[in-house]
Write an enzyme that holds these catalytic residues in place. Structure first.
Site, short mmCIF file in Angstrom:
data_model
loop_
_atom_site.label_atom_id
_atom_site.label_comp_id
_atom_site.label_asym_id
_atom_site.label_seq_id
_atom_site.Cartn_x
_atom_site.Cartn_y
_atom_site.Cartn_z
N SER A 97 0.83 -1.20 0.00
CA SER A 97 0.00 0.00 0.00
C SER A 97 0.87 1.26 0.00
O SER A 97 1.67 1.46 -0.90
CB SER A 97 -0.95 -0.05 1.20
N ASP A 227 -9.49 -5.30 -4.52
CA ASP A 227 -8.93 -4.31 -3.60
C ASP A 227 -9.85 -3.09 -3.57
O ASP A 227 -10.02 -2.41 -4.57
CB ASP A 227 -7.52 -3.92 -4.08
N HIS A 256 -7.43 -5.87 -0.25
CA HIS A 256 -6.24 -5.03 -0.06
C HIS A 256 -5.27 -5.67 0.94
O HIS A 256 -4.07 -5.73 0.69
CB HIS A 256 -6.67 -3.64 0.44
#
Length: 276
Positions: A97, A227, A256
């Protein structure tokens, strides 16, 4: 506990496990978490003979709760401070991320010999926010909403995110792990509200296009196509097109936070790429 100090006096906490002569793997966590988010991967790679390192980004976890420097240039400089302090050579850098953006920004600037490979997982590059140049991005109002929720009630916001979209627990039939939710909340609440607030701009508005273009080491881009935090279509496929030596690995239906929800799938794929 281990810390290194940066030029501006920020103390960065880090974990460093394994034999010093083993190949190092450096893990970069997402927002608003800490090095603890990588414990599952660190234990896996430690068991496979690697040296594993993970730091708490400034303003996060056990590092100094900075009110300045909460942007990608400083984040990358902080990574360099850690790698210099530990004199890491031939390291693999893995970022999830926001950490994926940090990896791209650092690897593009790393000293020769420091980095052998890079891995971006559910990562924010090339750029998240919608613009004329990035019509598939998320509207700025999405990130304004994050900021407003953080200021209004950070503790509740940090329960809503992991209970819902981060791990796909809002999907029909999803089996929620209360321990995972509470661990996400614990990590988030350890950090500083000001740093977390600033980091939203850093992960959403930083353009990593030139970073990706300049990276020459083999780079694996991994992303779940369900995601809900970093939408797949505007991230992973676009990043791979910009990389000189990139490989795309897409996971059908995964969320995610796939490293936590599906380590039995992700970890072997990470190991295979690192060994390749």
């Amino acid at each position: 506990m281990s810390f290194t100090k940066t030029r501006d006096g920020t103390e960065l906490f880090y974990k460093d496990w394994g034999a010093r002569d083993a190949q190092p793997i450096v893990f970069h966590h997402g927002w608003p978490l800490s090095a603890d988010d990588w414990d599952g991967q660190m234990m896996f790679f430690l068991d496979n003979g690697y040296r594993v390192i993970a730091h708490d980004r400034r303003g996060h976890g056990r590092s100094t709760q900075t009110w300045t420097g909460n942007e990608m240039d400083t984040y990358a400089a902080d990574v360099a401070a850690v790698t210099d302090a530990l004199d890491l050579q031939n390291a693999v850098h893995i970022g999830h991320s926001t950490g994926g953006g940090e990896v791209a920004h650092y690897v593009a600037r790393a000293k020769p010999g420091r980095v052998s490979k890079a891995i971006l997982i559910g990562a924010v590059p090339p750029i998240m926010v919608k613009s004329d140049k990035n019509p598939g991005g998320l509207p700025i109002e999405v990130f304004d909403g994050f900021r407003a929720a953080l200021v209004a009630n950070r503790a509740q916001f940090f329960l809503d995110v992991p209970t819902g979209p981060f791990y796909g627990y809002n999907r029909p039939g999803a089996k929620i792990s209360q321990g995972v939710v509470e661990n996400w909340w614990r990590q988030g609440m350890m950090g500083g509200a000001k740093a977390h607030y600033d980091c939203i701009k850093a992960f959403s508005e930083t353009d990593f296009t030139e970073d990706l273009k300049s990276i020459t080491v083999p780079t694996l881009v991994m992303h779940g196509d369900d995601d809900q935090i970093v939408p797949y279509a505007d991230s992973a496929p676009l990043s791979v097109k910009l990389l000189k030596n990139g490989t795309l690995k897409t996971y059908e239906g995964l969320p995610h936070g796939l490293c936590t929800t599906h380590p039995e799938i992700v970890n072997p794929d990470l190991l295979a790429f690192i060994r390749s």
